[in-house]
Enzyme design. Structure first.
Site, PDB file in Angstrom:
ATOM      1  N   GLU A 118       2.464   4.693  -4.294  1.00 42.57           N
ATOM      2  CA  GLU A 118       2.431   5.549  -5.510  1.00 42.57           C
ATOM      3  C   GLU A 118       3.742   6.325  -5.693  1.00 42.57           C
ATOM      4  OE1 GLU A 118      -0.080   5.406  -3.169  1.00 42.57           O
ATOM      5  OE2 GLU A 118      -1.107   3.941  -4.432  1.00 42.57           O
ATOM      6  N   ASP A 139       0.830  -1.212   0.000  1.00 45.00           N
ATOM      7  CA  ASP A 139       0.000   0.000   0.000  1.00 45.00           C
ATOM      8  C   ASP A 139       0.864   1.260   0.000  1.00 45.00           C
ATOM      9  OD1 ASP A 139      -2.350   1.417  -0.018  1.00 45.00           O
ATOM     10  OD2 ASP A 139      -2.619   1.358   2.151  1.00 45.00           O
ATOM     11  N   ASP A 166      -9.151   3.234  -2.532  1.00 45.91           N
ATOM     12  CA  ASP A 166     -10.139   3.709  -1.562  1.00 45.91           C
ATOM     13  C   ASP A 166     -11.431   4.196  -2.221  1.00 45.91           C
ATOM     14  OD1 ASP A 166      -8.167   3.082   0.177  1.00 45.91           O
ATOM     15  OD2 ASP A 166      -7.611   5.151   0.629  1.00 45.91           O
TER      16      ASP A 166
HETATM   17  C1  GLC Z   1      -4.926   3.345   2.499  1.00 47.28           C
HETATM   18  C2  GLC Z   1      -5.384   2.046   1.850  1.00 47.28           C
HETATM   19  C3  GLC Z   1      -6.449   1.409   2.712  1.00 47.28           C
HETATM   20  C4  GLC Z   1      -5.914   1.193   4.117  1.00 47.28           C
HETATM   21  C5  GLC Z   1      -5.419   2.509   4.710  1.00 47.28           C
HETATM   22  C6  GLC Z   1      -4.746   2.325   6.060  1.00 47.28           C
HETATM   23  O1  GLC Z   1      -5.950   4.272   2.508  1.00 47.28           O
HETATM   24  O2  GLC Z   1      -5.847   2.257   0.543  1.00 47.28           O
HETATM   25  O3  GLC Z   1      -6.863   0.191   2.143  1.00 47.28           O
HETATM   26  O4  GLC Z   1      -6.898   0.652   4.933  1.00 47.28           O
HETATM   27  O5  GLC Z   1      -4.478   3.102   3.818  1.00 47.28           O
HETATM   28  O6  GLC Z   1      -3.659   1.492   5.986  1.00 47.28           O
END
Ligand code: GLC
Length: 734
Positions: A389, A386, A455
């Site tokens: 980017e 995660d 998200d």
């Molecule tokens: C980002 C991710 C999400 C996750 C959050 C906290 O927003 O896209 O899936 O729950 O970070 O880690």
């Protein structure tokens, strides 16, 4: 202009003001590039055909392809004498408008300046698909997009130009001859899809050079040729196809066990629980907060006995803290991104953070060691990558940040790609079947990771968006994909969750995920009616796992798309070109879910005769008005097909001893794939592949195509929609 054949099989094109190189990859694909193209992240290995292509003045001919150039190297392509593609000089992808600054005063961000240094336009007026999981409808005609991996938490609506992924692959669709264009350039790129000019598709790049691949053929062949170039999703472990539950906010072991218990009490099978950032010690990658998860290995062991696998999240940003192993090692070895020679800092979840210079292969090798160790120490089943980017809270990273051999402006769109590569390699080092899902991606990240679309929100718009997003992401080379079921941000009402789960049962990644601070979204957190609808959907899903696994194997081995827009299977049916409300899995399953609050009935275009899966009602080819309320699991099976299924009531993802075959109509065929369900044995031939064929005259036969292991099956159950059920031993035909 002049064309010179080079000794390696390529052709040098000398135009009035520029020189380019053309090479054939196959009789239906070529690459056209500038002289100074950097090494590709997307294409691991390129073999150029030292073809028997013939040069004739300003044209090169190779089998059915003919490419003609003018003095500026604009080109026209003919396939079997029919014009298939014509390039034009670059026309800016997005016009800057006068006085846009005044609109900014009220918060409008209209008309950003076009910083492209080059590009191309193509004559085209028709449906365009691909470009990853961008917002907007399936057909991108009339929209403009920017490839620059972006974490924007605002609700993703169709005015969004960028999302987390940058996949510069487009399909200019025509039923008889589709053109695939892959623009391999990692800088910020712009696409104008018949927006400024209804007869042009325009591509511009802001740095680097032109490196274009053109593919010609039927849409499935074009996609398969593209994925054979950039790589395909590895096969996920079979358990990952079960129900997945996630939430930002499972704070400790007790919360995790409560999820297992909640599912058990609700009598809904569960295969995966994600651990969001909460499991870490102060949001430090590869750490576990022992006060909340005292013994992770014991926990994974205990859950595995119940068929539940844990997948923790790993973030790209590394916490700045002396004494934290990852930070210390990275600092000692110069593994973090720098600006003006100093390690560059920004902020992410752990606060002050630095960014591994993932472009550097040494950094990838280091990270993959950490992944391998973490897998071995904890017994986890997969990893979710995660914020890669990379996302940052104190403004964007400057474009000059050095990320391991490339400045940020060229590294940005492949930063997540390189993190995913390192993660994948960690699994291989640990001897485990890789299961990586990523938020950020570039073309070819598919070799390393599946993906989710980031998200989304608990809104009907995002339920509807999930269909074109997954369809276009599939056409862009990703097979193992899904959206956050129920929506990540916002509170999900019961009736939305009921529809969301029904609309998601075909997604290979079937993950319910929500944000901290929102209404709990586990199926048992809703009323009994929602739990019942969820249960029915998930029980159907567990029946379908063999078909989904078969399709994932076929996508890896043959490049066949798993989640398909209807146009992929029915290119002649115009009704499918803009179908944003139905999706198919493979050749024969069609899902046309309820997508509106309060909806009771909806129209569906069936491009062939289909039966409803649940009650075997035949719907004839054409427009049909069907039941579509919150209880309707609108799954249909095409006439003349065979589905491989688990027995009704199956609650695990394990191979069963009974293989169920659902046979509709008369002549039909499918492949069935069987392996250990996990591990890497299948890459060494330890799998079975069967061709299942049937017709009224000869009945049904199971013909082995590859036998590499003892089968799980003892019995086969052949079901037909006219009520016949034939039970017999699992016998192969020689
Ligand atoms: C980002 C991710 C999400 C996750 C959050 C906290 O927003 O896209 O899936 O729950 O970070 O880690």
């Amino acid at each position: 202009m002049r064309i010179a054949a080079l000794p390696n099989g390529e052709f040098q094109l000398e135009g009035r003001s520029l020189t380019r190189i053309l090479s054939f990859l196959s009789p239906v694909a070529f690459r056209l590039r500038d002289l100074d193209c950097p090494a590709s992240f997307a294409v691991p290995k390129l073999s150029v055909l030292s073809s028997g292509a013939k040069v004739n003045g300003n044209r090169i001919e190779y089998e059915s392809l003919r490419v003609e150039f003018d003095d500026e190297l604009n080109f026209q392509v003919y396939v079997n004498g029919v014009k298939a593609l014509a390039s034009r000089p670059y026309k800016p992808a997005e016009l800057t408008h006068d006085d846009v600054d005044i609109a900014k005063k009220e918060g409008h961000e209209n008309g950003s300046a076009d910083s492209s240094i080059g590009g191309l336009s193509f004559e085209f007026n028709g449906p365009v698909y691909g470009l990853g999981d961008k917002t907007g409808p399936l057909n991108k005609q009339g929209y403009a997009y920017i490839n620059w991996n972006t974490d924007d938490p605002h609700p993703h609506v169709e005015t969004f130009k960028s999302l987390y992924k940058s996949i510069p692959f487009l399909l200019l669709f025509k039923p008889e001859l589709t053109v695939g264009l892959f623009f391999d350039n990692t800088s910020l790129c712009r696409f104008d899809i018949e927006k400024e000019d209804p007869d042009l598709v325009t591509y511009g790049y802001s740095d680097g050079s032109l490196d274009l691949y053109c593919f010609f053929g039927a849409m499935p062949d074009v996609v398969s040729d593209y994925t054979s170039l950039v790589g395909r999703n590895p096969l996920p472990p079979r358990w990952a196809l079960g129900a997945q539950q996630s939430r930002w906010g499972y704070l400790n072991e007790r919360d995790v066990l409560e999820v297992v218990e909640g599912y058990r009490k609700a009598d809904i099978p569960l295969s995966v629980i994600y651990l969001d950032i909460d499991y870490m010690d102060r949001y430090m990658d590869f750490t576990v907060d022992k006060s909340r998860f005292p013994d992770m290995a014991a926990l994974t062991g205990k859950l595995a006995k119940e068929g539940v696998h844990l997948i923790p999240l790993i973030d790209a940003g590394v916490k700045v803290l002396d004494g934290y192993k990852i930070y210390d090692e990275g600092m000692e070895n110069g593994y973090f991104s720098t600006l003006d020679g100093e390690v560059y800092h920004n902020e992410v979840w752990p606060g002050d953070a630095v960014f591994p210079a993932f472009i550097n292969p040494k950094v990838q090798a280091w990270w993959s060691d950490k992944v391998a160790d973490f897998l071995k120490e904890t017994g986890i089943g997969g990893i979710e990558n995660d914020m890669n980017e990379p996302a940052s809270f104190k403004g964007p990273l400057p474009l000059e940040v050095e990320m391991g051999g490339l400045p940020h402006k060229l590294a940005h769109n492949v930063y997540g790609h390189c993190m995913d590569k390192a993660t994948y390699e960690g699994f291989v080092k640990a001897g485990k079947r890789p299961y990586v899902i990523t938020r950020a991606a570039y073309a070819g990240t598919s070799r390393y990771a599946g993906a989710w679309t980031g998200d989304n929100n608990s809104i009907y718009d995002h339920l509807r968006l999930s269909i074109p997003q997954l369809a276009n992401l599939s056409l862009s080379g990703f097979a193992n994909i899904g959206v956050d079921v129920g929506g990540f941000g916002g509170d999900c009402p019961d009736h939305l969750m009921q529809r969301f789960i029904n609309a998601s049962i075909l997604s290979p990644v079937l993950r319910n995920h929500s944000s901290i601070g929102t209404r709990h979204q586990e199926p048992y957190a809703f009323d009994e009616k929602t739990a019942e609808i969820y249960r029915k959907a998930i029980m159907t899903r567990y029946e379908l796992i063999p078909t989904i696994y078969d399709n994932l194997f076929l996508s890896l081995s043959s490049g066949l798309v798993v989640l398909r827009p209807l146009v992929y299977n029915f290119p002649e049916a115009k009704e499918t070109y803009n179908d944003n409300s139905a999706i198919m899995l493979g050749e024969s399953l069609l899902l046309a879910p309820s997508l509106m609050a309060g909806e009771i009935k909806r129209a569906v275009y069936f491009p062939d005769d289909f039966y409803s899966y649940a009650d075997h009602v035949l719907y004839k080819k054409g427009w049909n008005l069907i039941e579509a309320d919150e209880r309707s699991l609108n799954l249909f099976v095409r006439d003349h097909s065979i589905l491989t299924l688990n027995p009704v009531g199956t609650k695990t993802t394990d191979f069963q001893s009974v293989l169920r075959l659902l046979w509709t109509g008369n002549e039909a065929a499918c492949y069935h794939y069987e392996d250990a369900g996990d591990g890497l044995g299948y890459t060494k031939g330890e799998y079975n592949l069967y061709l299942i064929q049937a017709d009224e005259e000869h009945g049904l036969s199971i013909v082995p195509v590859h036998l590499g292991m003892p089968s799980h099956y003892k019995e086969v159950l052949i079901e037909t929609f006219d009520g016949r059920t034939i039970r017999r031993d699992f016998v192969l035909k020689d």
